[in-house]
Scaffold this motif. Structure first.
Motif, PDB file in Angstrom:
ATOM      1  N   GLN A  58     -51.206-121.961 -31.274  1.00 12.08           N
ATOM      2  CA  GLN A  58     -50.111-121.868 -32.231  1.00 12.08           C
ATOM      3  C   GLN A  58     -48.954-121.115 -31.585  1.00 12.08           C
ATOM      4  OE1 GLN A  58     -50.164-123.191 -35.328  1.00 12.08           O
ATOM      5  NE2 GLN A  58     -52.338-123.709 -35.503  1.00 12.08           N
ATOM      6  N   ASP A  59     -47.756-121.366 -32.068  1.00  9.59           N
ATOM      7  CA  ASP A  59     -46.593-120.606 -31.613  1.00  9.59           C
ATOM      8  C   ASP A  59     -46.602-119.258 -32.324  1.00  9.59           C
ATOM      9  OD1 ASP A  59     -44.209-119.545 -30.835  1.00  9.59           O
ATOM     10  OD2 ASP A  59     -42.951-121.088 -31.761  1.00  9.59           O
ATOM     11  N   LEU A  60     -46.767-118.190 -31.578  1.00 10.63           N
ATOM     12  CA  LEU A  60     -46.881-116.854 -32.177  1.00 10.63           C
ATOM     13  C   LEU A  60     -45.574-116.379 -32.790  1.00 10.63           C
ATOM     14  CD1 LEU A  60     -49.123-115.086 -29.497  1.00 10.63           C
ATOM     15  CD2 LEU A  60     -49.797-116.281 -31.604  1.00 10.63           C
ATOM     16  N   GLN A  61     -44.480-117.071 -32.496  1.00  9.69           N
ATOM     17  CA  GLN A  61     -43.196-116.699 -33.095  1.00  9.69           C
ATOM     18  C   GLN A  61     -42.955-117.427 -34.424  1.00  9.69           C
ATOM     19  OE1 GLN A  61     -41.563-114.213 -31.544  1.00  9.69           O
ATOM     20  NE2 GLN A  61     -43.330-114.334 -30.152  1.00  9.69           N
ATOM     21  N   HIS A  97     -48.554-132.370 -38.207  1.00  8.04           N
ATOM     22  CA  HIS A  97     -47.166-131.944 -38.001  1.00  8.04           C
ATOM     23  C   HIS A  97     -47.233-130.789 -37.016  1.00  8.04           C
ATOM     24  CE1 HIS A  97     -43.247-130.087 -39.823  1.00  8.04           C
ATOM     25  NE2 HIS A  97     -42.986-130.856 -38.771  1.00  8.04           N
ATOM     26  N   THR A  98     -46.987-131.085 -35.758  1.00  7.43           N
ATOM     27  CA  THR A  98     -47.155-130.068 -34.729  1.00  7.43           C
ATOM     28  C   THR A  98     -45.948-129.123 -34.681  1.00  7.43           C
ATOM     29  OG1 THR A  98     -46.255-131.489 -32.991  1.00  7.43           O
ATOM     30  CG2 THR A  98     -48.634-131.579 -33.357  1.00  7.43           C
ATOM     31  N   SER A  99     -46.053-128.119 -33.854  1.00  8.41           N
ATOM     32  CA  SER A  99     -45.073-127.029 -33.800  1.00  8.41           C
ATOM     33  C   SER A  99     -43.640-127.536 -33.651  1.00  8.41           C
ATOM     34  CB  SER A  99     -45.403-126.104 -32.627  1.00  8.41           C
ATOM     35  OG  SER A  99     -44.401-125.129 -32.460  1.00  8.41           O
ATOM     36  N   SER A 100     -42.756-127.002 -34.464  1.00 11.32           N
ATOM     37  CA  SER A 100     -41.337-127.378 -34.398  1.00 11.32           C
ATOM     38  C   SER A 100     -40.514-126.371 -33.598  1.00 11.32           C
ATOM     39  CB  SER A 100     -40.763-127.480 -35.820  1.00 11.32           C
ATOM     40  OG  SER A 100     -40.839-126.227 -36.479  1.00 11.32           O
ATOM     41  N   THR A 101     -41.153-125.300 -33.165  1.00  8.61           N
ATOM     42  CA  THR A 101     -40.418-124.220 -32.515  1.00  8.61           C
ATOM     43  C   THR A 101     -40.685-124.106 -31.022  1.00  8.61           C
ATOM     44  OG1 THR A 101     -42.194-122.728 -33.220  1.00  8.61           O
ATOM     45  CG2 THR A 101     -40.225-122.803 -34.594  1.00  8.61           C
ATOM     46  N   ASP A 102     -41.694-124.822 -30.522  1.00 15.06           N
ATOM     47  CA  ASP A 102     -42.050-124.731 -29.103  1.00 15.06           C
ATOM     48  C   ASP A 102     -42.655-126.064 -28.682  1.00 15.06           C
ATOM     49  OD1 ASP A 102     -43.412-124.253 -26.624  1.00 15.06           O
ATOM     50  OD2 ASP A 102     -43.362-122.102 -27.043  1.00 15.06           O
ATOM     51  N   ALA A 103     -41.928-126.831 -27.858  1.00 12.03           N
ATOM     52  CA  ALA A 103     -42.394-128.158 -27.452  1.00 12.03           C
ATOM     53  C   ALA A 103     -43.690-128.086 -26.654  1.00 12.03           C
ATOM     54  CB  ALA A 103     -41.315-128.868 -26.644  1.00 12.03           C
ATOM     55  N   ALA A 104     -43.865-127.025 -25.866  1.00 15.48           N
ATOM     56  CA  ALA A 104     -45.089-126.887 -25.077  1.00 15.48           C
ATOM     57  C   ALA A 104     -46.294-126.717 -26.001  1.00 15.48           C
ATOM     58  CB  ALA A 104     -44.978-125.709 -24.119  1.00 15.48           C
ATOM     59  N   GLN A 154     -50.974-129.065 -28.960  1.00 15.20           N
ATOM     60  CA  GLN A 154     -51.623-129.436 -30.214  1.00 15.20           C
ATOM     61  C   GLN A 154     -51.923-130.927 -30.263  1.00 15.20           C
ATOM     62  OE1 GLN A 154     -48.759-127.782 -32.945  1.00 15.20           O
ATOM     63  NE2 GLN A 154     -49.731-125.770 -32.966  1.00 15.20           N
ATOM     64  N   CYS A 155     -50.972-131.739 -29.812  1.00 14.74           N
ATOM     65  CA  CYS A 155     -51.189-133.181 -29.769  1.00 14.74           C
ATOM     66  C   CYS A 155     -52.366-133.519 -28.863  1.00 14.74           C
ATOM     67  CB  CYS A 155     -49.913-133.875 -29.295  1.00 14.74           C
ATOM     68  SG  CYS A 155     -50.050-135.673 -29.168  1.00 14.74           S
ATOM     69  N   ASP A 187     -45.627-136.370 -37.302  1.00  8.40           N
ATOM     70  CA  ASP A 187     -44.392-135.794 -36.786  1.00  8.40           C
ATOM     71  C   ASP A 187     -44.820-134.846 -35.673  1.00  8.40           C
ATOM     72  OD1 ASP A 187     -42.105-134.422 -36.190  1.00  8.40           O
ATOM     73  OD2 ASP A 187     -41.556-133.959 -38.258  1.00  8.40           O
ATOM     74  N   LEU A 188     -44.740-135.323 -34.442  1.00  8.72           N
ATOM     75  CA  LEU A 188     -45.219-134.547 -33.300  1.00  8.72           C
ATOM     76  C   LEU A 188     -44.204-133.527 -32.808  1.00  8.72           C
ATOM     77  CD1 LEU A 188     -47.005-137.312 -31.193  1.00  8.72           C
ATOM     78  CD2 LEU A 188     -48.054-135.617 -32.708  1.00  8.72           C
ATOM     79  N   ASN A 189     -42.976-133.594 -33.310  1.00  4.13           N
ATOM     80  CA  ASN A 189     -41.912-132.701 -32.835  1.00  4.13           C
ATOM     81  C   ASN A 189     -41.744-132.762 -31.321  1.00  4.13           C
ATOM     82  OD1 ASN A 189     -40.514-131.366 -35.022  1.00  4.13           O
ATOM     83  ND2 ASN A 189     -42.504-130.513 -35.576  1.00  4.13           N
ATOM     84  N   LEU A 190     -41.998-133.952 -30.763  1.00  2.00           N
ATOM     85  CA  LEU A 190     -41.762-134.223 -29.348  1.00  2.00           C
ATOM     86  C   LEU A 190     -40.787-135.396 -29.296  1.00  2.00           C
ATOM     87  CD1 LEU A 190     -45.436-134.012 -28.043  1.00  2.00           C
ATOM     88  CD2 LEU A 190     -43.626-132.325 -27.648  1.00  2.00           C
ATOM     89  N   ALA A 191     -39.597-135.164 -28.769  1.00  2.00           N
ATOM     90  CA  ALA A 191     -38.560-136.188 -28.780  1.00  2.00           C
ATOM     91  C   ALA A 191     -39.014-137.417 -28.001  1.00  2.00           C
ATOM     92  CB  ALA A 191     -37.272-135.640 -28.181  1.00  2.00           C
ATOM     93  N   ALA A 192     -38.775-138.588 -28.596  1.00  4.09           N
ATOM     94  CA  ALA A 192     -39.249-139.843 -28.008  1.00  4.09           C
ATOM     95  C   ALA A 192     -38.774-140.033 -26.579  1.00  4.09           C
ATOM     96  CB  ALA A 192     -38.799-141.011 -28.878  1.00  4.09           C
ATOM     97  N   ARG A 193     -37.550-139.595 -26.289  1.00  7.13           N
ATOM     98  CA  ARG A 193     -37.009-139.747 -24.932  1.00  7.13           C
ATOM     99  C   ARG A 193     -36.865-138.404 -24.240  1.00  7.13           C
ATOM    100  NH1 ARG A 193     -38.485-143.485 -27.137  1.00  7.13           N
ATOM    101  NH2 ARG A 193     -37.352-145.354 -27.790  1.00  7.13           N
ATOM    102  N   GLY A 194     -37.586-137.398 -24.730  1.00  3.51           N
ATOM    103  CA  GLY A 194     -37.429-136.046 -24.202  1.00  3.51           C
ATOM    104  C   GLY A 194     -38.484-135.694 -23.174  1.00  3.51           C
ATOM    105  N   SER A 195     -38.464-134.433 -22.792  1.00  4.95           N
ATOM    106  CA  SER A 195     -39.456-133.893 -21.873  1.00  4.95           C
ATOM    107  C   SER A 195     -39.882-132.517 -22.394  1.00  4.95           C
ATOM    108  CB  SER A 195     -38.867-133.774 -20.461  1.00  4.95           C
ATOM    109  OG  SER A 195     -39.817-133.243 -19.570  1.00  4.95           O
TER     110      SER A 195
END
Length: 295
Positions: A165-168, A190-197, A202-203, A228-236
């Motif tokens: 989990q994102d501790l923040q 619905h994975t973390s929205s505050t930290d992509a890593a 989580q995914c 909602d994975l909170n991972l941008a489709a074209r992101g990194s």
């Protein structure tokens, strides 16, 4: 697969449909210019070989606490879309527990001879370890609904809290699944929205640890995950980074995905306009209950 948007529904027609849904009258409701039947496939019977399951993934932002909250309009539109497109599976993020009821009613109206299985998992408050609450006091989290063609077969549910989990973030993220006796599993998260890593971790945990775990329990066959994975489709990092070999994935061009197991294939998908009732579009996906062709 690149998203192919449907023609935007006419807002006047959608508003009329909202009124019909609110009044409990679903028959004949049409949310406008979107095609009533996005593909030429026949309506499926869950569990039958060579058929198609329609999935509707939505993040409805209905906690009452976020800036994207639309005072319940997202739920009304979601019910109208369920009636319009008649999915067999609906996966939901950022909803209150009571929000599942109108969507269950919309599914039942579309499949009057079937049952509807539902499951909900509340996010956890880091400080209290109690469920996160919506502004109205209801538990807040993720839900999944699945049409059960043979009610006597029954269904079971699984849910859990991610070890990473994102501790923040005060909101600890969860996953939830329904498993039919016929062998199909439907999950959401619905994975973390505050930290992509953390979201990627989580995914990967869901697909590499949870899915094999529930498979070992027996009676679990093909799996569909709307999220909602909170991972941008074209992101990194890309959401593709957490998809195991043999799985297929499609997305809304933003943060939402539908992923299917090796014995399934994505037939087609569409992005649905939610008309500002939430900060995400709807993602409509047809999934074939048969493996991709080889060669």
């Amino acid at each position: 697969m690149r998203a192919r948007p449907l023609r935007s529904p006419r807002w006047a027609a959608a508003a009329a449909c909202f009124a019909a849904v609110s009044a409990g009258c679903l028959a004949g409701c049409d949310v406008g210019g979107a095609a009533r039947e996005p593909t030429d496939v026949s309506r499926p019977t869950l569990g039958a070989p060579g058929t198609t399951v329609r999935v509707l993934q939505m993040n409805l932002c209905n906690s009452g606490r976020a800036g994207c909250y639309s005072h319940g309009r997202a739920i009304t539109l979601a019910a109208a879309l369920v009636h319009e497109h008649q999915p067999e599976m609906v996966s939901l993020n950022e909803v209150c527990r009571s929000d599942l009821r109108p969507l269950e009613q919309a599914l039942s109206a579309g499949f009057p001879k079937a049952a509807v299985a539902t499951a909900f998992a509340p996010a956890k408050d880091r400080q209290t370890q109690a469920p996160v609450r919506c502004q109205n006091g209801q538990e807040f989290g993720d839900g999944v609904l699945l049409v059960v063609a043979r009610p006597e077969g029954g269904a079971r549910t699984d849910s859990g809290l991610y070890p990473a989990q994102d501790l923040q973030d005060t909101e600890e993220r969860v996953w939830v699944c329904i498993h039919l006796a016929a062998g199909l599993s439907a999950c959401t998260t619905h994975t973390s929205s505050t930290d992509a890593a953390v979201a990627l971790n989580q995914c990967r945990y869901l697909l590499d640890s949870v899915v094999p775990m529930i498979s070992r329990r027996g009676g679990v066959g093909p799996i569909i995950i709307g999220a909602d994975l909170n991972l941008a489709a074209r992101g990194s990092p890309s959401p593709q980074s957490c998809v195991p070999s043999g799985y297929q994935r499609t997305d809304d061009g933003g943060l939402q995905d539908v992923m299917v197991g090796p014995d399934l294939r994505v037939r087609g998908h569409w992005v649905l306009d939610m008309h500002g009732t939430t900060d995400h579009p709807g993602l409509l996906v047809d999934v074939d209950l048969r493996p991709p062709s080889v060669g």
